[in-house]
Write a protein that holds these residues in place. Structure first.
Motif, mmCIF file in Angstrom:
data_model
loop_
_atom_site.group_PDB
_atom_site.id
_atom_site.type_symbol
_atom_site.label_atom_id
_atom_site.label_comp_id
_atom_site.label_asym_id
_atom_site.label_seq_id
_atom_site.Cartn_x
_atom_site.Cartn_y
_atom_site.Cartn_z
ATOM 1 N N ARG A 52 0.810 -1.217 0.000
ATOM 2 C CA ARG A 52 0.000 0.000 0.000
ATOM 3 C C ARG A 52 0.846 1.271 0.000
ATOM 4 O O ARG A 52 0.427 2.291 -0.558
ATOM 5 C CB ARG A 52 -0.927 -0.015 1.215
ATOM 6 C CG ARG A 52 -1.817 1.207 1.380
ATOM 7 C CD ARG A 52 -2.859 0.977 2.469
ATOM 8 N NE ARG A 52 -2.257 0.426 3.670
ATOM 9 C CZ ARG A 52 -1.727 1.169 4.641
ATOM 10 N NH1 ARG A 52 -1.711 2.489 4.535
ATOM 11 N NH2 ARG A 52 -1.211 0.595 5.709
ATOM 12 N N THR A 53 2.035 1.244 0.585
ATOM 13 C CA THR A 53 2.770 2.493 0.812
ATOM 14 C C THR A 53 4.136 2.579 0.145
ATOM 15 O O THR A 53 4.645 3.682 -0.061
ATOM 16 C CB THR A 53 2.987 2.705 2.323
ATOM 17 O OG1 THR A 53 3.841 1.654 2.842
ATOM 18 C CG2 THR A 53 1.668 2.686 3.077
ATOM 19 N N ASN A 123 4.602 2.588 10.195
ATOM 20 C CA ASN A 123 4.669 3.887 9.525
ATOM 21 C C ASN A 123 6.075 4.477 9.553
ATOM 22 O O ASN A 123 6.362 5.417 8.817
ATOM 23 C CB ASN A 123 3.694 4.872 10.185
ATOM 24 C CG ASN A 123 2.257 4.569 9.830
ATOM 25 O OD1 ASN A 123 1.968 4.130 8.720
ATOM 26 N ND2 ASN A 123 1.349 4.786 10.773
ATOM 27 N N ALA A 124 6.961 3.927 10.382
ATOM 28 C CA ALA A 124 8.345 4.399 10.437
ATOM 29 C C ALA A 124 9.232 3.701 9.414
ATOM 30 O O ALA A 124 10.405 4.063 9.266
ATOM 31 C CB ALA A 124 8.929 4.183 11.835
ATOM 32 N N LEU A 125 8.692 2.718 8.670
ATOM 33 C CA LEU A 125 9.531 1.952 7.747
ATOM 34 C C LEU A 125 10.009 2.794 6.569
ATOM 35 O O LEU A 125 11.194 2.767 6.218
ATOM 36 C CB LEU A 125 8.767 0.728 7.250
ATOM 37 C CG LEU A 125 9.538 -0.201 6.304
ATOM 38 C CD1 LEU A 125 10.834 -0.662 6.931
ATOM 39 C CD2 LEU A 125 8.672 -1.396 5.913
ATOM 40 N N LEU A 126 9.105 3.545 5.939
ATOM 41 C CA LEU A 126 9.517 4.373 4.806
ATOM 42 C C LEU A 126 10.501 5.470 5.233
ATOM 43 O O LEU A 126 11.513 5.684 4.558
ATOM 44 C CB LEU A 126 8.298 4.974 4.117
ATOM 45 C CG LEU A 126 8.559 5.701 2.795
ATOM 46 C CD1 LEU A 126 9.292 4.796 1.810
ATOM 47 C CD2 LEU A 126 7.253 6.202 2.190
ATOM 48 N N ILE A 141 18.478 3.480 11.826
ATOM 49 C CA ILE A 141 17.992 2.711 12.965
ATOM 50 C C ILE A 141 16.743 3.376 13.534
ATOM 51 O O ILE A 141 16.601 4.600 13.507
ATOM 52 C CB ILE A 141 19.059 2.579 14.071
ATOM 53 C CG1 ILE A 141 19.395 3.951 14.676
ATOM 54 C CG2 ILE A 141 20.313 1.912 13.533
ATOM 55 C CD1 ILE A 141 20.328 3.879 15.872
ATOM 56 N N GLY A 142 15.847 2.566 14.038
ATOM 57 C CA GLY A 142 14.732 3.080 14.801
ATOM 58 C C GLY A 142 15.164 3.304 16.234
ATOM 59 O O GLY A 142 15.894 2.482 16.804
ATOM 60 N N GLU A 222 18.823 8.225 12.446
ATOM 61 C CA GLU A 222 17.936 7.734 13.493
ATOM 62 C C GLU A 222 16.509 8.194 13.238
ATOM 63 O O GLU A 222 16.270 9.363 12.915
ATOM 64 C CB GLU A 222 18.405 8.206 14.869
ATOM 65 C CG GLU A 222 19.752 7.636 15.271
ATOM 66 C CD GLU A 222 20.012 7.752 16.767
ATOM 67 O OE1 GLU A 222 19.056 8.060 17.516
ATOM 68 O OE2 GLU A 222 21.152 7.540 17.188
ATOM 69 N N VAL A 223 15.570 7.279 13.404
ATOM 70 C CA VAL A 223 14.156 7.566 13.189
ATOM 71 C C VAL A 223 13.412 7.358 14.503
ATOM 72 O O VAL A 223 13.416 6.236 15.041
ATOM 73 C CB VAL A 223 13.562 6.641 12.106
ATOM 74 C CG1 VAL A 223 12.079 6.914 11.916
ATOM 75 C CG2 VAL A 223 14.313 6.811 10.797
#
Length: 493
Positions: A52-53, A123-126, A141-142, A222-223
């Motif tokens: 979807r994204t 939602n943090a993947l993109l 990295i998250g 960093e996200v």
């Protein structure tokens, strides 16, 4: 700690092209061990989100770490039902081993992984992989410890996570905020150079990879993430923490002794603006002066402590000589690593010998000043003697810095070595054949999305890296430059 040769110089970062082909741009690895209950809903949810994204072609790889339950059967069914899902079976446990195996064999230019519990909001993947696709960063990295992260977990895990982060900052000077969040990505060309240096095969794999990447000067993005703790997690906290502390000790020892040579991960000229030679800008002189002053102050305190200890069982002259000798060796080692940034064991003995010569010159200068003062007058005031010693020590310090900079640890560009520009130009000229026109691109995959379109630009062929033995790897990546005015159709700008 592994000391075998890495694949060599990393290529400059470039934006990945968005064109049609069969190779996925993103390969998301899900390492699992006895996760037959959670695997199917995890993969289904992740696949739906990416479909979807995510505007590029992708693949989801299930890395089964020696599961003894029905996990292999679930993975096989998912692989048969969903074209974008692949399965890999390993007969040994270890998250690091699974990631190394899959990442080393994957042809996707962006490699990622996440835990099967999907504690991190997808939602943090993109935002995680976008800096790698654009060429801005090397790893991503998250972070659950970033200020804008929203985390729900118990006090026990919160304490352990923050305590571990403090240990990494205090012992390994790590600047990233969250080493163990199961949500990371890396460019494939960087992974090919970095993974051979990573020794751990378990939970410490993430930390070791990040520490080495940071020490090698790679850029880590960093996200901030939204993260909800999984109460049914099978992670053994005490055993994992113990293994992590052992890993911290091992990596810290390897970095301190210079047994790990990170200078093999240097980037070519032009990727790091600090490598550029600019007129009227000294090459690191200000930083070296600050480092030299700090090391000098610490060396003085070290000398005083040694003198006090040696004075307990020897005369003042012997205690002074021993304290000066030991502190001079420590001063040279500290300046070698901290002030002038020399890593590894190569040339360490020569540098120490040269440092002792510099120390002898400084000692002769101060002793000669005192001797000259004694020859000039039979009775000199104590204040005069102190003034002479201060002036002599100041001159000796300036002379020591200049000798360190020009003789002991000279900049290779100032001593006749090839400059980064010349070196990069010679490599390109030797390895890339000339062509009368633009090189046709070997397209990377792109999954069509109705509201997105991309114009084909001229492409440049960039080698993915050169091996330590001088041979080029067969893999060649063709990448596209990004133009500042690139916009999507309908963008009001």
């Amino acid at each position: 700690m592994r000391t075998d040769s890495s694949p060599g110089t990393l290529p400059a970062r470039e934006h990945l092209p968005a064109t049609d082909a069969g190779t996925p741009v993103l390969d998301v690895v899900i390492p699992v061990h006895n996760e037959e209950k959670d695997l199917r809903p995890c993969v289904r949810r992740l696949h739906e989100h990416l479909t979807r994204t995510f505007p590029y072609a992708f693949r989801i790889t299930v890395a089964d770490n020696a599961s003894t339950d029905g996990t292999p059967l679930v993975a096989a069914r998912l692989e048969a039902e969903i074209p974008e899902v692949a399965g890999v079976r390993l007969e040994q446990k270890g998250r690091g081993r699974a990631l190394r195996t899959v990442w080393s064999a994957s042809e996707a230019p962006i490699l990622a992984y996440m835990d099967v519990d999907l504690s991190t909001d997808l939602n943090a993947l993109l935002p995680l992989v976008a800096p790698l696709i654009s060429g801005h960063s090397d790893l991503a990295i998250g972070s659950r410890l970033a200020r804008s992260s929203r985390v729900v977990r118990g006090p026990k895990r919160e304490f352990i996570s923050r305590a571990y982060n403090l240990i990494l900052r205090g012992s390994l000077q790590a600047r990233f905020s969250d080493a163990q969040c199961g949500f990371k990505a890396i460019r494939r060309d960087v992974a090919q150079a970095l993974l051979p240096l990573v020794e751990d095969t378990g939970w410490f794999f993430d930390t070791e990879m990040l520490v080495l990447a940071e020490r090698a000067g790679l850029r880590i993005h960093e996200v901030p993430v939204d993260w909800v703790d999984d109460p049914d997690s099978t992670v053994h906290i005490v055993r994992t923490a113990t293994d992590d502390l052992k890993g911290v000790w091992r990596v810290g020892k390897a970095l301190a002794t210079g047994s790990l040579s990170l200078d093999r991960l240097t980037r070519p000229f032009g990727d790091d603006p600090r490598d550029r030679e600019l007129p009227d800008v000294p090459g690191g002189l200000a930083r070296q002066l600050v480092g030299f002053c700090v090391v000098g102050a610490l060396s003085t305190l070290f000398y005083l402590a040694l003198y006090s200890g040696f004075r307990q069982f020897s005369g003042s002259q012997v205690a002074n000589a021993l304290a000066l000798l030991v502190s001079a060796v420590a001063n040279t080692a500290a300046n070698r690593r901290l002030t002038f940034g020399v890593r590894g064991r190569g040339g360490a003995v020569r540098h120490q010998a040269q440092g002792l010569v510099v120390f002898g010159i400084g000692l002769a200068l101060t002793s000669g000043s005192l001797a000259a003062l004694g020859a000039a007058t039979d009775s000199q005031a104590h204040s005069t003697e102190l003034a002479v010693l201060i002036a002599a020590n100041l001159a000796a310090t300036v002379l020591r810095f200049l000798l360190f900079r020009a003789w002991v640890f000279p900049d290779r560009n100032e001593t006749g070595g090839a400059s980064p520009v010349t070196a990069a130009s010679s490599v390109v000229a030797a390895r890339v054949p000339s062509a009368p026109g633009p090189v046709p691109a070997a397209p990377l995959p792109h999954r069509p999305v109705p509201h997105l379109s991309y114009d084909p630009y001229p492409t440049t062929q960039v080698r993915a890296g050169e091996a330590a033995d001088g041979n080029w790897r067969d893999a060649t990546m063709r990448l596209q430059p990004v133009r500042p005015h690139d916009t999507e159709p309908g963008d009001p700008r």
